[in-house]
Design an enzyme around this catalytic site. Structure first.
Site, short mmCIF file in Angstrom:
data_model
loop_
_atom_site.label_atom_id
_atom_site.label_comp_id
_atom_site.label_asym_id
_atom_site.label_seq_id
_atom_site.Cartn_x
_atom_site.Cartn_y
_atom_site.Cartn_z
N HIS A 189 5.14 -18.54 -0.83
CA HIS A 189 3.82 -18.99 -0.39
C HIS A 189 3.18 -19.93 -1.40
O HIS A 189 2.23 -20.62 -1.09
CB HIS A 189 2.91 -17.78 -0.09
CG HIS A 189 2.52 -16.98 -1.30
ND1 HIS A 189 3.32 -16.00 -1.83
CD2 HIS A 189 1.42 -17.02 -2.07
CE1 HIS A 189 2.73 -15.47 -2.88
NE2 HIS A 189 1.57 -16.07 -3.06
N GLY A 208 10.17 -16.88 0.32
CA GLY A 208 9.12 -16.42 1.23
C GLY A 208 9.11 -14.91 1.29
O GLY A 208 8.08 -14.29 1.02
N PRO A 209 10.27 -14.30 1.63
CA PRO A 209 10.34 -12.85 1.54
C PRO A 209 10.28 -12.46 0.05
O PRO A 209 11.23 -12.69 -0.69
CB PRO A 209 11.69 -12.52 2.17
CG PRO A 209 12.08 -13.74 2.94
CD PRO A 209 11.48 -14.89 2.19
N HIS A 231 -6.24 -16.50 -2.05
CA HIS A 231 -4.79 -16.25 -1.98
C HIS A 231 -4.19 -16.98 -0.77
O HIS A 231 -3.19 -17.66 -0.90
CB HIS A 231 -4.47 -14.75 -1.89
CG HIS A 231 -3.10 -14.51 -1.33
ND1 HIS A 231 -1.97 -14.47 -2.11
CD2 HIS A 231 -2.66 -14.37 -0.05
CE1 HIS A 231 -0.90 -14.30 -1.34
NE2 HIS A 231 -1.30 -14.23 -0.09
N GLU A 291 21.91 -2.02 -2.25
CA GLU A 291 22.55 -2.92 -1.29
C GLU A 291 21.80 -4.23 -1.13
O GLU A 291 22.40 -5.30 -1.03
CB GLU A 291 22.71 -2.22 0.07
CG GLU A 291 23.63 -1.00 0.06
CD GLU A 291 22.98 0.26 -0.55
OE1 GLU A 291 21.76 0.26 -0.78
OE2 GLU A 291 23.72 1.24 -0.79
N PHE A 339 24.73 0.96 6.10
CA PHE A 339 23.78 0.50 5.07
C PHE A 339 23.58 -1.01 5.09
O PHE A 339 22.87 -1.55 4.23
CB PHE A 339 24.21 1.00 3.69
CG PHE A 339 24.31 2.51 3.62
CD1 PHE A 339 23.33 3.30 4.22
CD2 PHE A 339 25.36 3.13 2.98
CE1 PHE A 339 23.42 4.69 4.19
CE2 PHE A 339 25.45 4.53 2.94
CZ PHE A 339 24.48 5.31 3.55
N HIS A 352 25.17 8.55 8.63
CA HIS A 352 26.15 7.58 8.15
C HIS A 352 26.90 6.87 9.28
O HIS A 352 27.81 6.09 9.03
CB HIS A 352 27.17 8.28 7.24
CG HIS A 352 26.63 8.58 5.87
ND1 HIS A 352 25.40 9.17 5.69
CD2 HIS A 352 27.14 8.35 4.64
CE1 HIS A 352 25.18 9.30 4.39
NE2 HIS A 352 26.21 8.80 3.73
C1 LIG Z 1 8.66 -9.12 1.61
C2 LIG Z 1 7.31 -9.71 1.88
N1 LIG Z 1 6.31 -8.90 2.27
C3 LIG Z 1 5.09 -9.41 2.55
C4 LIG Z 1 4.87 -10.75 2.44
C5 LIG Z 1 3.52 -11.33 2.81
N2 LIG Z 1 2.81 -11.78 1.58
C6 LIG Z 1 2.83 -13.04 1.16
S1 LIG Z 1 2.04 -13.26 -0.29
C7 LIG Z 1 1.62 -11.61 -0.36
C8 LIG Z 1 0.83 -11.07 -1.49
C9 LIG Z 1 1.45 -11.38 -2.76
O1 LIG Z 1 0.51 -11.71 -3.70
P1 LIG Z 1 0.96 -12.35 -5.09
O2 LIG Z 1 2.40 -12.24 -5.19
O3 LIG Z 1 0.15 -11.74 -6.13
O4 LIG Z 1 0.60 -13.86 -4.91
P2 LIG Z 1 -0.80 -14.54 -5.27
O5 LIG Z 1 -1.87 -13.71 -4.62
O6 LIG Z 1 -0.90 -14.54 -6.73
O7 LIG Z 1 -0.68 -15.89 -4.65
C10 LIG Z 1 2.12 -10.94 0.74
C11 LIG Z 1 1.94 -9.50 0.97
C12 LIG Z 1 5.94 -11.56 2.04
N3 LIG Z 1 5.84 -12.88 1.92
N4 LIG Z 1 7.13 -11.02 1.74
#
Ligand SMILES: Cc1ncc(C[n+]2csc(CCOP(=O)(O)OP(=O)(O)O)c2C)c(N)n1
Length: 680
Positions: free
Chosen positions: A68, A115-116, A262, A411, A437, A473
């Site tokens: 992000h 992203g994830p 954010h 995993e 798994f 399993h």
């Molecule tokens: C696995 C996963 N879960 C949820 C999200 C959704 N998400 C994007 S940013 C964020 C919060 C993370 O905040 P931080 O890492 O502190 O970033 P900052 O606020 O500093 O930009 C979430 C929950 C995601 N991108 N990936």
């Protein structure tokens, strides 16, 4: 370095990041604005790459974890000349190279799709392992650093446990991770969800940890320099940063450290976009500008980096001259080609499980392919990756002469590390665990599918016959799930994954051949725990030669003269059950039966209409047998056919008992097919 210029360039990154999000009316400005100081210093003072040859194999790698924060990455890469202003203005729009979360594009400096949260830095650990593997074979002259940038979200995401443990355990001192610790996440401040001492956590995993003011250029520089000098441990730089650094409200007061920045444009979050841009030295009427000071700095860096890279390339040429054999090997590694392989040469024992057949192939590959890493999540003797381990050592701290990665019980970490190894380049990778798994691995499998990475998954214990381990399993829905990725195209228009469930030992040889030939997407191999009776070879042929037809996704294993009375179709071990059932159908009822082994529905659907019709004819009753959910076969059997599968979780019992109870026997095939034909 003059901090005035450094700060000006960092402010430029802040302005561009905020402007992109404001124009797109969506995105994440706050984190990007806080991380700008680090990324600016990394790119101008530390990251060694060749701006004229972005794919150069010896470049330092930079892996972003919080996708992000893409505006930060696109902005610094714009200063570096890899994106232009129109592309920034089209952030998040259809067809632009600046999607909301960065997607793999090495030519533009994007080393990984992110992203994830959590996966980006885990891929960096994989790349750092790959670098050590290559250095162990060719020498330290080929070494480089792997940098990664993580945020609160990545630190919290569970996969960081595996990445942190393994990087520390293996002593990956070539890895430097910056933690953008701004204490703010999406919906709350971090203190609402955690009280951990992150520094101590990483120290416990044997990392070196520095905590600094992450917006102070001198502290960033010093930490990066110390990190580069570290020889024993991976380094974590915890940079305490300011979310939305430089943001102002309408009344001119500070709008820093606000959770709302954010994930919202500054204006929408409650700040004043215009006042913020002015505060950062920009022009709110036209924020999409590069300051002359920043342009000069980045141009100088560009020239310097090209010069340094050409010096290293010249050194490589000298090395090649005095090391012709090693040099040929390195070129083969980097070419993405395999040495000569002949899968027909691998003699398979009669009637073995497909996991055992896979072990034979892995043993062959261990002796033939010098740039292959195999990993297992603590199941090597069950998933039979030990076929490879028999010939190769496991990696250990300071010793990467082996080629086996004992991932431990992790995993998802293992799958994300494999993505990083492939992203690094020069190395093939496979990883194994129980099929059930695969659920733990799915997020990384999905990213491999999106990025088009040819990771090979060895998933054994492919159905309910898992010893007496019981329903926890026993994979039931997993095959249907993974085959969904065969239906999903990646951005190059290819099936995003190749899912192969071979029917006997020689089909497993062919499946491995197909897996290695598939260089554009991941491949899943679903393999049996139990022994399987070999399918019959056609007269005058061999079973291996017959099984080569699996390269078309599905083929006729047993044919009949003229139009069949019924077509029987399955994948994996169920094909041999159909063969036994067909014998009863023809001996008792005189039926003409044709049997199809469908190793991959996705691949079969890519064949010509003519081939598909000649394999599964229209207007012939068709019966499918699957140890998974019936829907696994519905794409091939269709509405008019009948499928015998499992529509419930299994039970704990020996495999033979389960076969009887669940109807995976020749007798039940006979009774189901005769009942089906009489209903028609
Ligand atoms: C696995 C996963 N879960 C949820 C999200 C959704 N998400 C994007 S940013 C964020 C919060 C993370 O905040 P931080 O890492 O502190 O970033 P900052 O606020 O500093 O930009 C979430 C929950 C995601 N991108 N990936």
């Amino acid at each position: 370095m003059d901090n005035k210029i450094t700060n000006k360039a960092a402010d430029n990154i802040r302005i561009l990041s905020a402007a992109m999000v404001e124009k797109a009316k969506s995105g994440h400005p706050g984190g990007a604005m806080g991380g700008a100081d680090f990324i600016n210093i990394l790119f101008t003072e530390f990251l060694r790459y060749d701006p004229s040859d972005m794919g150069w194999h010896m470049r330092d790698r930079f892996f972003l974890d919080p996708g992000h924060m893409s505006p930060m990455l696109y902005s610094v890469l714009t200063l570096a000349g890899k994106y232009n202003m129109d592309e920034l203005k089209n952030f998040r729009q259809w067809g632009s190279p600046t999607p909301g979360h960065p997607e793999l594009d090495v030519q533009r400096g994007i080393e990984n799709t992110s992203g994830p949260l959590g996966q980006g830095h885990t891929m960096a650990v994989g790349a750092a392992i790959a670098e050590r593997f290559l250095c162990a074979r060719f020498g330290e002259w080929i070494s480089h650093k792997t940098y990664t940038f993580i945020s609160d979200g990545g630190i919290q995401e569970e996969v960081s446990q595996g990445a942190g443990r393994l990087a520390g355990f293996l002593g990956l001192s070539n890895l430097v991770m910056f933690y953008d610790s701004n204490d703010i996440q999406l919906s709350t401040e971090t203190k609402a969800v955690t009280c951990e001492n992150t520094a101590k956590k990483y120290e416990a995993w044997s990392w070196k940890v520095f905590t600094i003011d992450g917006n102070d250029p001198d502290q960033i520089r010093k930490a990066l320099k110390d990190a580069c000098d570290e020889k024993e441990k991976p380094v974590l730089i915890i940079g305490k940063t300011i979310m939305g650094k430089g943001a102002l409200a309408e009344d001119g007061s500070s709008f820093e450290r606000k959770t709302s920045t954010h994930g919202m444009p500054l204006g929408e979050a409650g700040a004043s976009f215009a006042k913020t841009i002015t505060n950062l030295g920009g022009n709110p009427e036209n924020p999409f500008e590069i300051f002359p000071e920043a342009a000069e700095l980045y141009n100088k860096v560009k020239e310097q980096r090209i010069k340094e890279a050409s010096e290293r390339k010249a050194k490589q040429k000298e090395w090649e001259k005095s090391n012709p054999e090693l040099s040929a090997k390195l070129n083969l590694f980097l070419s993405g080609k395999f040495p000569e392989l002949n899968f027909e040469e691998i003699v398979q024992k009669e009637g073995i499980s497909t996991r055992a057949a896979s072990a034979a192939i892995l043993g062959y590959l261990a002796q033939k392919v010098d740039n292959m890493i195999v990993s297992s999540a603590d199941l090597s003797n069950s998933d039979k990756t030990d076929g490879f381990l028999k010939y190769k050592k496991a990696f250990a701290k300071g010793d990467f002469t082996g080629a086996f990665l004992q991932a431990g019980v992790s995993e998802l970490t293992m799958a994300a590390l494999c993505n990083g190894i492939v992203l690094h380049g020069g190395i093939w990778v496979a990883c194994g665990t129980f099929f059930v798994f695969s659920d733990f691995m799915k997020p990384a499998v999905r990213l491999a599918a999106l990025m088009g990475l040819p990771v090979k998954y060895i998933w054994t214990h492919d159905a309910f016959r898992v010893g007496e381990d019981g329903p926890t399993h026993q994979p039931v829905e997993q095959e249907a799930q993974i085959r969904l990725l065969e239906h999903l195209k990646n951005h190059h228009g290819q099936n995003s994954l190749l899912a192969l469930r071979p029917a006997d030992a020689y089909e497993t040889s062919v499946a491995w051949k197909m897996a290695l030939q598939n260089k554009n997407t991941p491949t899943a191999l679903m393999l049996s725990r139990q022994n399987i009776k070999d399918l019959p070879a056609r007269a005058g042929s061999t079973r291996y030669k017959d099984a080569l037809q699996a390269e078309k996704g599905a083929y006729i294993v047993v044919n009949c003269a003229g139009k069949p009375d019924v077509v029987l179709l399955a994948s994996g071990s169920e094909v041999s059950t159909l063969v036994a059932g067909a014998e009863l159908l023809s001996s008792r009822n005189g039926l003409k039966v044709c049997i199809i082994s469908a190793i991959s529905e996705g691949l079969f659907k890519l064949q010509t209409n003519e081939y598909r019709k000649s394999t599964i004819p229209d207007n012939v009753p068709i019966f499918g047998l699957t140890a998974g959910l019936p829907v696994t076969l519905s794409g091939l059997v269709g509405d008019k056919g009948k499928i015998w599968g499992l529509d419930h979780f299994g039970y704990s019992a020996p495999a033979k008992v389960l076969d009887e109870k669940f109807g995976f026997t020749a007798e039940n095939v006979y009774s189901q097919v005769t009942a089906y034909l009489s209903e028609k």
